[in-house]
Motif scaffolding. Structure first.
Motif: not given
Length: 360
Positions: A73, A75-76, A80-81, A84
């Motif tokens: 990912h 662009t994360w 966000e990471l 996740e």
């Protein structure tokens, strides 16, 4: 130290055999959860602090996994990471609890995942994230803060089919407000013709954090209490909330969390409720053979309760009308705990940043 297998009494196993009181583990760390299941755990909880600790404690797994997620990912950002990773941690823990979920028909065997504390002022965002999280696994239960905003979000999310665990909850007024909101959600579902199901809703009271706050409050106000009195505050709130839930026929269960002493388990045994101590507390209770006796209906000692009730801040937490809904978020324990959750989010961002952008 006594090992788990040395204890001749095995209090949690004894309690599970004789009473409806069930054990959940206060962590989603898979290795720890496996050990807790051996003691009889049939559920587990996670929050930003717990998730951060679990990820920090296993860098051999999470460092390459976060690096791989960053590649998958591109662009994360860090948040966000990090979230996740929290979701992956929760899904793996949920798999371990699926047998208990199936055996109990969905009442237990649930893994709690907490909504992002940064959304605490936005009911719509809390509902949307709760619905998203509920789809991660069949046995997911979603934590939403027991503030005025959060309770509105809980009702709507429950109406939409999400199993709810109220968090950021320390007081009888909060627990009763949540219990009523969840009942309303169930009635709305019935009136709308939505399918009946076992949600396994639980309403947490973080008893030890109520104790902590009262100790802070009395110190600030230079109030002295008899030694040990404040260690009963959370237990008193839990016992009272449990009795009210029974009287009013609420279908959700009380959950005891944030352990500071064994009373937050031993005084609740016998009740149809959930106790969720950290694994270290489970080990200590088990190794010390604390008796599993039916004590849920036994009142807090009169002298202790009288002294507690002399404290205005305790009355706010204990009396059903002690706090208005608009005051829930500003209660001292709530403010301190929310700050801790928000700080854990920030630390998780920093941990991810160090992995994906290491210093030169």
């Amino acid at each position: 130290m006594t090992s788990l297998t040395d204890s001749p009494v095995r209090p949690f196993a004894r309690a599970a055999e004789r009473f409806p009181t069930v054990l959940w583990n206060d962590s989603a760390d898979p290795a720890e959860l496996r050990r807790s299941i051996e003691l009889g755990a049939v559920g587990a909880t996670c929050n930003p602090v717990i998730a951060l600790t679990a990820i920090r404690n296993d860098p051999a797994y999470w460092t390459p996994r976060l690096q791989a997620l960053a590649v998958e990912h591109p662009t994360w950002g860090e948040s966000e990471l990090g979230w996740e990773a929290v979701k992956e941690l929760s899904v793996e823990a949920a798999k371990l609890l699926k047998p208990a979920f199936d055996e109990s028909g969905g009442r237990d065997g649930r893994l709690s995942i907490q909504t992002d504390p940064r959304l605490h002022r936005d009911a719509e965002a809390l509902v949307a994230q709760a619905v998203q999280f509920s789809k991660l696994a069949e046995n997911i239960i979603v934590k939403i803060p027991a503030t005025d905003t959060g309770i509105h979000a809980m009702e709507e999310a429950a109406f939409q089919g999400v199993s709810i665990n109220a968090t950021l909850s320390f007081t009888v007024p909060q627990a009763v407000a949540v219990g009523a909101a969840l009942e309303h959600a169930l009635e709305r579902r019935r009136e709308a013709g939505r399918p009946d199901q076992e949600f396994g809703h639980v309403v947490t009271i973080m008893g030890g954090r109520l104790d902590d706050w009262l100790k802070t409050w009395t110190a600030k106000n230079r109030i002295l209490t008899a030694p040990g009195t404040l260690d009963w505050a959370g237990v008193a709130a839990l016992k009272k909330a449990y009795a009210i839930f029974r009287e009013r026929g609420f279908r959700s269960r009380i959950l005891s969390a944030a352990f500071r002493n064994h009373l937050q388990w031993s005084e609740l045994v016998g009740g149809d409720l959930v106790v969720s101590p950290p694994f270290d507390w489970q080990h200590r209770i088990d190794a010390n053979g604390i008796p599993a006796r039916d004590r849920i209906a036994e009142p807090v000692p009169t002298a202790v309760l009288d002294e507690l009730h002399s404290l205005s801040e305790f009355r706010r937490a204990y009396d059903v009308d002690g706090l208005r809904a608009g005051e829930f978020a500003d209660f001292g324990a709530a403010r301190n705990t929310l700050r801790q959750f928000l700080d854990a989010d920030a630390q998780l961002d920093a941990l991810v940043r160090d992995v994906i952008v290491p210093p030169a």
